[in-house]
Design a protein around this motif. Sequence first.
Motif, PDB file in Angstrom:
ATOM      1  N   SER A  13       0.859  -1.181   0.000  1.00 51.28           N
ATOM      2  CA  SER A  13       0.000   0.000   0.000  1.00 51.28           C
ATOM      3  C   SER A  13       0.897   1.233   0.000  1.00 51.28           C
ATOM      4  N   PRO A  14       0.715   2.158  -0.948  1.00 47.32           N
ATOM      5  CA  PRO A  14       1.604   3.322  -1.062  1.00 47.32           C
ATOM      6  C   PRO A  14       1.679   4.136   0.232  1.00 47.32           C
ATOM      7  N   ILE A  15       2.887   4.537   0.604  1.00 46.95           N
ATOM      8  CA  ILE A  15       3.112   5.349   1.802  1.00 46.95           C
ATOM      9  C   ILE A  15       3.846   6.623   1.399  1.00 46.95           C
ATOM     10  N   GLU A  16       3.225   7.753   1.627  1.00 54.39           N
ATOM     11  CA  GLU A  16       3.896   9.025   1.374  1.00 54.39           C
ATOM     12  C   GLU A  16       4.853   9.325   2.526  1.00 54.39           C
ATOM     13  N   ASN A  17       5.959   9.940   2.214  1.00 56.53           N
ATOM     14  CA  ASN A  17       6.968  10.258   3.238  1.00 56.53           C
ATOM     15  C   ASN A  17       7.311   9.007   4.053  1.00 56.53           C
ATOM     16  N   ALA A  18       7.589   7.930   3.341  1.00 58.83           N
ATOM     17  CA  ALA A  18       7.806   6.629   3.983  1.00 58.83           C
ATOM     18  C   ALA A  18       8.982   6.634   4.957  1.00 58.83           C
ATOM     19  N   GLU A  19      10.016   7.402   4.629  1.00 61.77           N
ATOM     20  CA  GLU A  19      11.179   7.449   5.520  1.00 61.77           C
ATOM     21  C   GLU A  19      10.815   8.056   6.869  1.00 61.77           C
ATOM     22  N   GLN A  20      10.021   9.096   6.839  1.00 63.71           N
ATOM     23  CA  GLN A  20       9.563   9.725   8.076  1.00 63.71           C
ATOM     24  C   GLN A  20       8.618   8.786   8.825  1.00 63.71           C
ATOM     25  N   PHE A  21       7.758   8.100   8.061  1.00 61.64           N
ATOM     26  CA  PHE A  21       6.837   7.138   8.660  1.00 61.64           C
ATOM     27  C   PHE A  21       7.594   6.052   9.413  1.00 61.64           C
ATOM     28  N   ALA A  22       8.720   5.585   8.850  1.00 67.61           N
ATOM     29  CA  ALA A  22       9.507   4.527   9.483  1.00 67.61           C
ATOM     30  C   ALA A  22      10.004   4.975  10.858  1.00 67.61           C
ATOM     31  N   ASP A  23      10.467   6.206  10.957  1.00 68.62           N
ATOM     32  CA  ASP A  23      10.947   6.723  12.244  1.00 68.62           C
ATOM     33  C   ASP A  23       9.810   6.787  13.266  1.00 68.62           C
ATOM     34  N   GLN A  24       8.654   7.273  12.828  1.00 66.87           N
ATOM     35  CA  GLN A  24       7.505   7.398  13.725  1.00 66.87           C
ATOM     36  C   GLN A  24       6.991   6.017  14.141  1.00 66.87           C
ATOM     37  N   HIS A  25       7.010   5.082  13.189  1.00 69.77           N
ATOM     38  CA  HIS A  25       6.505   3.746  13.480  1.00 69.77           C
ATOM     39  C   HIS A  25       7.424   3.023  14.459  1.00 69.77           C
ATOM     40  N   LEU A  26       8.712   3.259  14.338  1.00 74.18           N
ATOM     41  CA  LEU A  26       9.663   2.670  15.278  1.00 74.18           C
ATOM     42  C   LEU A  26       9.372   3.146  16.698  1.00 74.18           C
ATOM     43  N   ALA A  27       9.142   4.422  16.845  1.00 75.33           N
ATOM     44  CA  ALA A  27       8.847   4.985  18.169  1.00 75.33           C
ATOM     45  C   ALA A  27       7.563   4.385  18.733  1.00 75.33           C
ATOM     46  N   PHE A  28       6.570   4.197  17.863  1.00 70.13           N
ATOM     47  CA  PHE A  28       5.299   3.615  18.305  1.00 70.13           C
ATOM     48  C   PHE A  28       5.499   2.179  18.784  1.00 70.13           C
ATOM     49  N   CYS A  29       6.252   1.387  18.019  1.00 71.31           N
ATOM     50  CA  CYS A  29       6.498  -0.006  18.398  1.00 71.31           C
ATOM     51  C   CYS A  29       7.229  -0.086  19.737  1.00 71.31           C
ATOM     52  N   LYS A  30       8.211   0.780  19.920  1.00 76.33           N
ATOM     53  CA  LYS A  30       8.957   0.790  21.175  1.00 76.33           C
ATOM     54  C   LYS A  30       8.057   1.180  22.345  1.00 76.33           C
ATOM     55  N   SER A  31       7.095   2.066  22.093  1.00 75.26           N
ATOM     56  CA  SER A  31       6.184   2.484  23.162  1.00 75.26           C
ATOM     57  C   SER A  31       5.306   1.333  23.639  1.00 75.26           C
ATOM     58  N   LEU A  32       5.107   0.346  22.756  1.00 74.25           N
ATOM     59  CA  LEU A  32       4.310  -0.833  23.111  1.00 74.25           C
ATOM     60  C   LEU A  32       5.166  -1.944  23.708  1.00 74.25           C
ATOM     61  N   GLY A  33       6.470  -1.747  23.693  1.00 73.76           N
ATOM     62  CA  GLY A  33       7.360  -2.773  24.209  1.00 73.76           C
ATOM     63  C   GLY A  33       7.606  -3.912  23.241  1.00 73.76           C
ATOM     64  N   LEU A  34       7.366  -3.675  21.957  1.00 72.18           N
ATOM     65  CA  LEU A  34       7.565  -4.704  20.947  1.00 72.18           C
ATOM     66  C   LEU A  34       9.031  -4.808  20.544  1.00 72.18           C
ATOM     67  N   VAL A  35       9.418  -5.979  20.067  1.00 73.21           N
ATOM     68  CA  VAL A  35      10.717  -6.176  19.440  1.00 73.21           C
ATOM     69  C   VAL A  35      10.446  -6.802  18.074  1.00 73.21           C
ATOM     70  N   GLY A  36      11.362  -6.601  17.144  1.00 74.00           N
ATOM     71  CA  GLY A  36      11.130  -7.181  15.827  1.00 74.00           C
ATOM     72  C   GLY A  36      11.879  -6.448  14.740  1.00 74.00           C
ATOM     73  N   ARG A  37      11.461  -6.749  13.505  1.00 75.52           N
ATOM     74  CA  ARG A  37      12.102  -6.151  12.332  1.00 75.52           C
ATOM     75  C   ARG A  37      11.010  -5.765  11.341  1.00 75.52           C
ATOM     76  N   ILE A  38      10.954  -4.485  10.997  1.00 74.57           N
ATOM     77  CA  ILE A  38       9.964  -3.979  10.047  1.00 74.57           C
ATOM     78  C   ILE A  38      10.691  -3.235   8.937  1.00 74.57           C
ATOM     79  N   ILE A  39      10.299  -3.519   7.714  1.00 72.67           N
ATOM     80  CA  ILE A  39      10.816  -2.779   6.561  1.00 72.67           C
ATOM     81  C   ILE A  39       9.700  -1.892   6.037  1.00 72.67           C
TER      82      ILE A  39
END
Length: 323
Positions: A13-39
């Motif tokens: 699914s197309p993501i605009e500003n995907a590089e910025q989204f990756a940074d924000q998504h990483l912070a969200f995952c960490k806030s939930l206490g998740l570990v893993g690998r997302i591309i």
Amino acid sequence: MAQYQTLLYYCYSPIENAEQFADQHLAFCKSLGLVGRIIVADEGLNGTVSGTPEACKAYMEAVHADPRFAKTEFKIDDVEEPSFIKMHCRYKAEIVHSGLRDPKIINPNIETGKHLEPQEFMEMKDQEDVVILDVRSNYEHNVGKFKNAITFDIDNFREFPEKVKELEHLKGKKILTYCTGGIKCEKASALLLKEGFEDVYQLHGGIIKYGKEAGGKDFEGECYVFDNRVTVPVNSVNPSVISTCKNCGKITSKMINCANPICNEHFTQCDECGWEMDGCCSDACKTHPNKREYDGTGYYVKVPQPVNIDKISKRKHKKLIKN
């Protein structure tokens, strides 16, 4: 309820500003206490994350709440411990390396193979006019594959497009593609259609979903996964082990990474050879000065290597230890 869960998923699914989204998504995952690998790429998401059932539930709800990813299907495994050590979320050119980056040529959102649910795949795979095609790499299908499947001698999915020419004589057949979770088949089946194959299918949800919903019937061996479990059992109907130890030839399903970080080859090795070879695929790797400490698992947390650790590329190194 299991203490932890591991989620496997992808979504084109197309993501605009995907590089910025990756940074924000990483912070969200960490806030939930998740570990893993997302591309994260302009074309979508590809991830495996692990955490408590509560954290995983919150993550899935958040992903589905985003209209771009509402169609995401999660494969859920109950696990005894988290399947990763850290949380990574990185921006890359593609969510699965294929070299097929131009959405005007290959776009899974526009054209791809017909999706078969696990039960449909099981009922169709043994028909006379059907060819089962494994689109994964050597180290994946060496440890497990569908009975009678065609496999390619490739080190990574980027090599798949060049191999399609080997299937020209099968253009009149029904081509059933499969991979671990379905993500590679989205592009592989689209490429086959572009190259003139008319009857192309893909196993929806991949081997993992097939194991959960169809009992994994006729899948021989285990399924390679991209986390510290390395492989997981799939077949509860007629299970078997097809892989053998690279060093002694003994039947084993245990797959590890070579303890030499320059080699890092995925290969099957029995426990006896594991300790004897110190987790290495060869004597050359066993004597490498940067060899990692083997603890019996053959799984190593990825750490950046110094630029000058070795000037030999992995491919050249593999050739050296084979000769």
